[in-house]
Write a protein that holds these residues in place. Sequence first.
Motif, PDB file in Angstrom:
ATOM      1  N   ASP A   1       9.883   3.532  10.629  1.00  0.00           N
ATOM      2  CA  ASP A   1       8.877   4.114  11.512  1.00  0.00           C
ATOM      3  C   ASP A   1       7.573   4.472  10.799  1.00  0.00           C
ATOM      4  OD1 ASP A   1      10.718   3.943  13.564  1.00  0.00           O
ATOM      5  OD2 ASP A   1      11.501   5.958  13.202  1.00  0.00           O
ATOM      6  N   MET A   2       7.586   4.529   9.479  1.00  0.00           N
ATOM      7  CA  MET A   2       6.402   4.950   8.733  1.00  0.00           C
ATOM      8  C   MET A   2       6.020   3.891   7.715  1.00  0.00           C
ATOM      9  SD  MET A   2       5.821   7.852  10.057  1.00  0.00           S
ATOM     10  CE  MET A   2       5.261   9.358   9.343  1.00  0.00           C
ATOM     11  N   GLU A   3       4.766   3.958   7.261  1.00  0.00           N
ATOM     12  CA  GLU A   3       4.271   3.059   6.227  1.00  0.00           C
ATOM     13  C   GLU A   3       3.376   3.836   5.271  1.00  0.00           C
ATOM     14  OE1 GLU A   3       2.245  -0.026   8.327  1.00  0.00           O
ATOM     15  OE2 GLU A   3       0.539   1.225   8.823  1.00  0.00           O
ATOM     16  N   GLY A   4       3.060   3.210   4.146  1.00  0.00           N
ATOM     17  CA  GLY A   4       2.220   3.848   3.138  1.00  0.00           C
ATOM     18  C   GLY A   4       0.760   3.851   3.554  1.00  0.00           C
ATOM     19  N   PRO A   5      -0.105   4.432   2.724  1.00  0.00           N
ATOM     20  CA  PRO A   5      -1.526   4.530   3.043  1.00  0.00           C
ATOM     21  C   PRO A   5      -2.218   3.176   3.256  1.00  0.00           C
ATOM     22  CG  PRO A   5      -1.015   5.782   1.052  1.00  0.00           C
ATOM     23  CD  PRO A   5       0.217   5.072   1.462  1.00  0.00           C
ATOM     24  N   ASN A   6      -1.730   2.137   2.591  1.00  0.00           N
ATOM     25  CA  ASN A   6      -2.335   0.810   2.723  1.00  0.00           C
ATOM     26  C   ASN A   6      -1.390  -0.181   3.397  1.00  0.00           C
ATOM     27  OD1 ASN A   6      -4.692   1.625   1.353  1.00  0.00           O
ATOM     28  ND2 ASN A   6      -3.639   1.381  -0.590  1.00  0.00           N
ATOM     29  N   GLY A   7      -0.456   0.321   4.186  1.00  0.00           N
ATOM     30  CA  GLY A   7       0.475  -0.543   4.904  1.00  0.00           C
ATOM     31  C   GLY A   7       1.696  -0.950   4.112  1.00  0.00           C
ATOM     32  N   GLU A   8       2.005  -0.244   3.021  1.00  0.00           N
ATOM     33  CA  GLU A   8       3.154  -0.591   2.194  1.00  0.00           C
ATOM     34  C   GLU A   8       4.459  -0.225   2.889  1.00  0.00           C
ATOM     35  OE1 GLU A   8       0.851   1.694   1.147  1.00  0.00           O
ATOM     36  OE2 GLU A   8      -0.214   0.755  -0.498  1.00  0.00           O
ATOM     37  N   THR A   9       5.518  -0.937   2.546  1.00  0.00           N
ATOM     38  CA  THR A   9       6.854  -0.620   3.029  1.00  0.00           C
ATOM     39  C   THR A   9       7.354   0.600   2.274  1.00  0.00           C
ATOM     40  OG1 THR A   9       7.289  -2.946   3.457  1.00  0.00           O
ATOM     41  CG2 THR A   9       9.198  -1.497   3.303  1.00  0.00           C
ATOM     42  N   ILE A  10       7.895   1.571   3.003  1.00  0.00           N
ATOM     43  CA  ILE A  10       8.399   2.802   2.393  1.00  0.00           C
ATOM     44  C   ILE A  10       9.916   2.729   2.291  1.00  0.00           C
ATOM     45  CG2 ILE A  10       8.537   5.314   2.632  1.00  0.00           C
ATOM     46  CD1 ILE A  10       5.733   4.280   2.062  1.00  0.00           C
ATOM     47  N   TYR A  11      10.424   3.098   1.126  1.00  0.00           N
ATOM     48  CA  TYR A  11      11.859   3.136   0.866  1.00  0.00           C
ATOM     49  C   TYR A  11      12.292   4.575   0.638  1.00  0.00           C
ATOM     50  CZ  TYR A  11      11.083  -1.817  -0.005  1.00  0.00           C
ATOM     51  OH  TYR A  11      10.729  -3.131   0.117  1.00  0.00           O
ATOM     52  N   ILE A  12      13.565   4.879   0.973  1.00  0.00           N
ATOM     53  CA  ILE A  12      14.145   6.203   0.743  1.00  0.00           C
ATOM     54  C   ILE A  12      15.322   6.015  -0.205  1.00  0.00           C
ATOM     55  CG2 ILE A  12      15.155   8.246   1.810  1.00  0.00           C
ATOM     56  CD1 ILE A  12      13.975   7.187   4.494  1.00  0.00           C
ATOM     57  N   ASP A  13      15.265   6.684  -1.386  1.00  0.00           N
ATOM     58  CA  ASP A  13      16.357   6.528  -2.346  1.00  0.00           C
ATOM     59  C   ASP A  13      17.505   7.482  -2.034  1.00  0.00           C
ATOM     60  OD1 ASP A  13      15.487   8.992  -3.254  1.00  0.00           O
ATOM     61  OD2 ASP A  13      14.888   8.289  -5.232  1.00  0.00           O
ATOM     62  N   LYS A  14      18.548   7.493  -2.874  1.00  0.00           N
ATOM     63  CA  LYS A  14      19.745   8.299  -2.620  1.00  0.00           C
ATOM     64  C   LYS A  14      19.490   9.793  -2.727  1.00  0.00           C
ATOM     65  CE  LYS A  14      21.348   7.794  -7.365  1.00  0.00           C
ATOM     66  NZ  LYS A  14      22.402   7.289  -8.219  1.00  0.00           N
ATOM     67  N   HIS A  15      18.351  10.191  -3.284  1.00  0.00           N
ATOM     68  CA  HIS A  15      17.993  11.604  -3.383  1.00  0.00           C
ATOM     69  C   HIS A  15      16.990  12.010  -2.297  1.00  0.00           C
ATOM     70  CE1 HIS A  15      20.088  11.687  -7.194  1.00  0.00           C
ATOM     71  NE2 HIS A  15      19.353  10.658  -7.616  1.00  0.00           N
ATOM     72  N   SER A  16      16.843  11.193  -1.289  1.00  0.00           N
ATOM     73  CA  SER A  16      15.921  11.398  -0.170  1.00  0.00           C
ATOM     74  C   SER A  16      14.465  11.492  -0.620  1.00  0.00           C
ATOM     75  CB  SER A  16      16.307  12.639   0.632  1.00  0.00           C
ATOM     76  OG  SER A  16      17.581  12.478   1.190  1.00  0.00           O
ATOM     77  N   LYS A  17      14.111  10.748  -1.646  1.00  0.00           N
ATOM     78  CA  LYS A  17      12.726  10.669  -2.111  1.00  0.00           C
ATOM     79  C   LYS A  17      12.089   9.415  -1.526  1.00  0.00           C
ATOM     80  CE  LYS A  17      13.126  14.098  -5.052  1.00  0.00           C
ATOM     81  NZ  LYS A  17      12.445  15.317  -4.953  1.00  0.00           N
ATOM     82  N   TYR A  18      10.836   9.519  -1.139  1.00  0.00           N
ATOM     83  CA  TYR A  18      10.106   8.405  -0.544  1.00  0.00           C
ATOM     84  C   TYR A  18       9.281   7.714  -1.623  1.00  0.00           C
ATOM     85  CZ  TYR A  18      11.293  10.890   3.711  1.00  0.00           C
ATOM     86  OH  TYR A  18      11.972  11.524   4.715  1.00  0.00           O
ATOM     87  N   TYR A  19       9.257   6.388  -1.579  1.00  0.00           N
ATOM     88  CA  TYR A  19       8.449   5.632  -2.531  1.00  0.00           C
ATOM     89  C   TYR A  19       8.105   4.273  -1.954  1.00  0.00           C
ATOM     90  CZ  TYR A  19      12.606   2.896  -3.795  1.00  0.00           C
ATOM     91  OH  TYR A  19      13.687   2.077  -3.763  1.00  0.00           O
ATOM     92  N   TRP A  20       7.140   3.622  -2.587  1.00  0.00           N
ATOM     93  CA  TRP A  20       6.774   2.246  -2.277  1.00  0.00           C
ATOM     94  C   TRP A  20       6.581   1.497  -3.583  1.00  0.00           C
ATOM     95  CZ3 TRP A  20       1.748   0.812  -3.727  1.00  0.00           C
ATOM     96  CH2 TRP A  20       0.865   1.843  -3.974  1.00  0.00           C
ATOM     97  N   ILE A  21       6.542   0.179  -3.537  1.00  0.00           N
ATOM     98  CA  ILE A  21       6.422  -0.665  -4.726  1.00  0.00           C
ATOM     99  C   ILE A  21       4.972  -1.141  -4.850  1.00  0.00           C
ATOM    100  CG2 ILE A  21       7.252  -2.735  -5.892  1.00  0.00           C
ATOM    101  CD1 ILE A  21       9.427  -0.649  -5.481  1.00  0.00           C
ATOM    102  N   ASP A  22       4.355  -0.920  -6.043  1.00  0.00           N
ATOM    103  CA  ASP A  22       2.970  -1.350  -6.244  1.00  0.00           C
ATOM    104  C   ASP A  22       2.908  -2.824  -6.669  1.00  0.00           C
ATOM    105  OD1 ASP A  22       3.688  -1.360  -8.914  1.00  0.00           O
ATOM    106  OD2 ASP A  22       2.203   0.114  -9.545  1.00  0.00           O
ATOM    107  N   LYS A  23       1.718  -3.318  -6.954  1.00  0.00           N
ATOM    108  CA  LYS A  23       1.498  -4.736  -7.280  1.00  0.00           C
ATOM    109  C   LYS A  23       2.136  -5.152  -8.601  1.00  0.00           C
ATOM    110  CE  LYS A  23      -1.064  -5.783  -3.773  1.00  0.00           C
ATOM    111  NZ  LYS A  23      -0.598  -6.678  -2.759  1.00  0.00           N
TER     112      LYS A  23
END
Length: 99
Positions: free
Chosen positions: A61-83
């Motif tokens: 349902d959500m995306e990053g500031p520049n349209g990145e795919t957001i992932y949730i790890d096992k510790h409920s932390k949000y992140y995206w993958i850079d270039k």
Amino acid sequence: MKKFIGISILVLLAGFSEVNAQSTASKVGTDVKDGAVKVGNKTAEVASNGKSAVIDKVYKDMEGPNGETIYIDKHSKYYWIDKKGHKVSIAKNKLIAKK
């Protein structure tokens, strides 16, 4: 005298062409190095995205500031993958709702 001038001009031209060939080889070497770095970065990005998609959850349902795919790890932390394939942590309040 004409032969001397002709030979000296020929030597000068040969010297300039050798310098030009060396600078061309140097430029080609730099271009190859830059291309290899770009390929390596793209490979790391694709591999990290694949690993994250398999191991972690995708926040649909959500995306990053520049349209990145957001992932949730096992510790409920949000992140995206850079270039370059690195995980970039992001706070939940900085996420943007998908349209």
